[in-house]
Design a protein around this motif. Sequence first.
Motif: not given
Length: 100
Positions: A13-22, A52-64
């Motif tokens: 989640p710390d990487q730029d999502p545009n730089s990795v394969v979806s 909190g029902r689904l464990s996730a990390r928030k980076t900016g506006h994105d949930w990972w």
Amino acid sequence: MNYSDEGSGKRTPDQDPNSVVSGDATGWLTSAEAAELYGCSARAIQKACAAGRLSARKTGHDWWIARTDFDDYRFRRSEHDRHDGDRGAREARGEGSGRG
């Protein structure tokens, strides 16, 4: 940005999502990817994360969401739905809760 997994091919989640394969099956999913797999809206996934029902990390506006956490969430939800369906079937047969 954290590139501690650089070269491993895994998304974080710390990487730029545009730089990795979806859709990396072993790493992380965005809320939109999770919603597509689950068959619901991205907003529903975001609400589950925020509550909190689904464990996730928030980076900016994105949930990972870690793929393993997403799979656990899907399993828990399917078990929940299965038990609710059993209760509905008992009530339909008139078995109800045993009261009155």
